[in-house]
Design a protein around this motif. Structure first.
Motif, PDB file in Angstrom:
ATOM      1  N   ARG A  58       0.093  -2.586  11.651  1.00 29.20           N
ATOM      2  CA  ARG A  58       0.761  -0.917  11.436  1.00 29.20           C
ATOM      3  C   ARG A  58       0.213   0.130  12.856  1.00 29.20           C
ATOM      4  N   THR A  59       0.600   1.333  12.500  1.00 25.45           N
ATOM      5  CA  THR A  59       0.036   1.465  13.673  1.00 25.45           C
ATOM      6  C   THR A  59      -0.968   2.964  12.939  1.00 25.45           C
ATOM      7  N   VAL A  60      -1.748   3.708  13.519  1.00 26.59           N
ATOM      8  CA  VAL A  60      -3.119   4.552  13.005  1.00 26.59           C
ATOM      9  C   VAL A  60      -2.151   5.088  11.799  1.00 26.59           C
ATOM     10  N   PHE A  61      -0.732   6.100  12.037  1.00 20.94           N
ATOM     11  CA  PHE A  61      -0.418   6.926  11.464  1.00 20.94           C
ATOM     12  C   PHE A  61       0.838   6.259   9.996  1.00 20.94           C
ATOM     13  N   GLN A  62       0.843   5.347  10.404  1.00 23.92           N
ATOM     14  CA  GLN A  62       1.638   4.145   9.372  1.00 23.92           C
ATOM     15  C   GLN A  62      -0.164   4.018   8.117  1.00 23.92           C
ATOM     16  N   ARG A  63      -0.843   3.709   8.960  1.00 24.65           N
ATOM     17  CA  ARG A  63      -1.659   3.156   8.429  1.00 24.65           C
ATOM     18  C   ARG A  63      -2.724   4.325   7.618  1.00 24.65           C
ATOM     19  N   ASP A  64      -2.637   5.997   7.707  1.00 22.53           N
ATOM     20  CA  ASP A  64      -2.073   7.093   7.094  1.00 22.53           C
ATOM     21  C   ASP A  64      -2.169   6.689   5.895  1.00 22.53           C
ATOM     22  N   ARG A  65      -0.514   6.612   6.438  1.00 23.88           N
ATOM     23  CA  ARG A  65       0.169   6.769   5.183  1.00 23.88           C
ATOM     24  C   ARG A  65      -0.046   6.172   4.050  1.00 23.88           C
ATOM     25  N   ASP A  66       0.184   5.041   4.145  1.00 31.57           N
ATOM     26  CA  ASP A  66      -0.108   3.935   3.095  1.00 31.57           C
ATOM     27  C   ASP A  66      -1.660   4.193   2.447  1.00 31.57           C
ATOM     28  N   ARG A  67      -2.479   5.045   3.848  1.00 27.39           N
ATOM     29  CA  ARG A  67      -3.349   5.259   2.269  1.00 27.39           C
ATOM     30  C   ARG A  67      -3.513   6.520   1.573  1.00 27.39           C
ATOM     31  N   ILE A  68      -2.835   7.059   1.868  1.00 29.42           N
ATOM     32  CA  ILE A  68      -2.018   8.407   1.096  1.00 29.42           C
ATOM     33  C   ILE A  68      -1.587   8.003   0.181  1.00 29.42           C
TER      34      ILE A  68
END
Length: 400
Positions: free
Chosen positions: A36-46
């Motif tokens: 996952r990209t860092v932005f995808q990972r942030d989205r998932d954490r949210i």
């Protein structure tokens, strides 16, 4: 597992888009995901956070128990994210970052919507006030406690910048006049979010998607509530023209379908206007890099001047006929009282707070105690606030 041939989201982007491969990283360094990209990972954490789940029982305009079909903060947030992705896709931006910012933008809202925020801000007036955007930052950098190595969600710089500045710079010549919330200033000393510059285009997409979503769904909820009517909307900016067009094409259409037709056309009209205007702004400013976006000196993702005026007129109508309708104001007063009295009870005696929130408060200053209470109160859902009120005062508050 072999990761050969997997799609990572590193697709073609405009040169001025946010690029996950060039992220400024996280405050606490982590090994990044191989899939996952860092932005995808942030989205998932949210999405997996407690704060995100709480949105399902937080008011948008109407208290949720009044009708199962009214928007809540969660359904509003999902609608914002869908529009933000569509806008980002049309401009070759990073859809995942736009979505992440849209999904996190309302984390800091109190129970009972803006009413709860106003009540809590009044109680916190001598302790730095309360601002839902700053509270969102506190949640994702401090209050969420899910990970072994850090507090918060440890989101990357670009997501935090978008959260804090999606409505524009907070300091400098392009900032609004209100003071910067203390929580933002404190965090900014640890991780400079460049508060004097404009946010990424992805953040700007999330901000204007918020406007588009609530302008449309508040019309829908207002009609469902009976506080608005199709006939009275005939002379309202944007809506009147759409209504006439729908009735001309479908003269026998029932009111429910007419409402849905208006809402979907309204969203389409506003989204397409933003795309056209933003393309024109990009062509005029000719940004080449993300730094050019930060230093543009103006918003790039925006309505056309004509749509902006029409949108202002629509908001004015909604404030007069929906948000400050006497029945809504009556509920607001009850909600204000719930939040204010809960704050007073917790502030007077931390023992009134549930287990897990009482501990470690010995020796805290008044300001620290007040902020602790505000953190607890802001995290409540509408239903939990009512339960706590009933527990503390042995009576059920009226919200009608």
């Amino acid at each position: 597992m072999s990761i050969e041939g997997l799609g990572f989201g590193y697709r073609e982007r405009a040169s001025y888009a946010s690029d996950p491969r060039s992220s400024r990283g996280r405050l606490v360094v982590e090994i990044e995901s191989p899939t996952r990209t860092v932005f995808q990972r942030d989205r998932d954490r949210i999405i997996h956070s407690t704060a995100f789940r709480r949105l399902k029982h937080k008011t948008q305009v109407f208290i949720a128990h009044e009708d199962d079909h009214f928007r809540t903060r969660l359904t509003h947030t999902i609608e914002v994210a869908q529009i933000a992705r569509a806008l980002a896709r049309s401009m070759f931006l990073d859809e995942d970052l736009a979505e992440a910012i849209a999904l996190v933008h309302d984390f800091g809202h109190t129970p009972f919507g803006h009413t709860g925020e106003d009540a809590l801000d009044a109680k916190m007036a001598e302790f730095g006030g309360f601002d839902h955007n700053a509270q969102s930052l506190r949640i994702v950098t401090k209050l969420e406690r899910r990970y072994a190595e850090f507090d918060g969600l440890n989101l990357c710089w670009e997501t935090l910048e978008g959260l804090v500045k999606h409505n524009g710079p907070l300091i400098g010549p392009h900032a609004a006049s209100q003071p910067v919330p203390l929580a933002v200033l404190e965090y900014n000393r640890r991780n400079d979010l460049e508060l004097d510059r404009f946010a990424s285009l992805e953040a700007q997409c999330a901000a204007i998607a918020d406007d588009i979503a609530y302008n449309a769904h508040d019309i829908d909820d207002g009609l469902r509530s009976g506080l608005l009517s199709l006939d009275r909307l005939a002379d309202v900016a944007i809506i009147g023209d759409i209504l006439r067009s729908v009735r001309e094409k479908y003269p026998a259409l029932d009111d429910t379908r007419t409402t849905h037709e208006i809402v979907r056309r309204q969203i389409t009209l506003m989204v397409e206007d933003v795309i056209r205007q933003s393309q024109a702004n990009i062509a005029a400013l000719k940004p080449q890099t993300i730094r050019d976006v930060h230093e543009a000196g103006r918003k790039i993702v925006d309505f056309s001047p004509e749509m902006r005026e029409a949108e202002k007129a629509l908001k004015k109508y909604l404030y007069a006929n929906l948000y400050f309708h006497e029945s809504v104001v009556r509920v607001r007063k009850s909600a204000e009282r719930i939040v204010a009295e809960l704050f007073d009870a917790y502030f007077a005696d931390v023992g009134n707070m549930p287990e897990g929130w009482r501990e470690g408060r010995e020796g805290a200053s008044e300001a620290q105690r007040a902020r602790h209470v505000a953190d607890f109160l802001a995290g409540m859902t509408d239903t939990y606030a009512v339960r706590e009120y009933r527990r503390l005062f042995d009576r059920t508050p009226e919200l009608a």
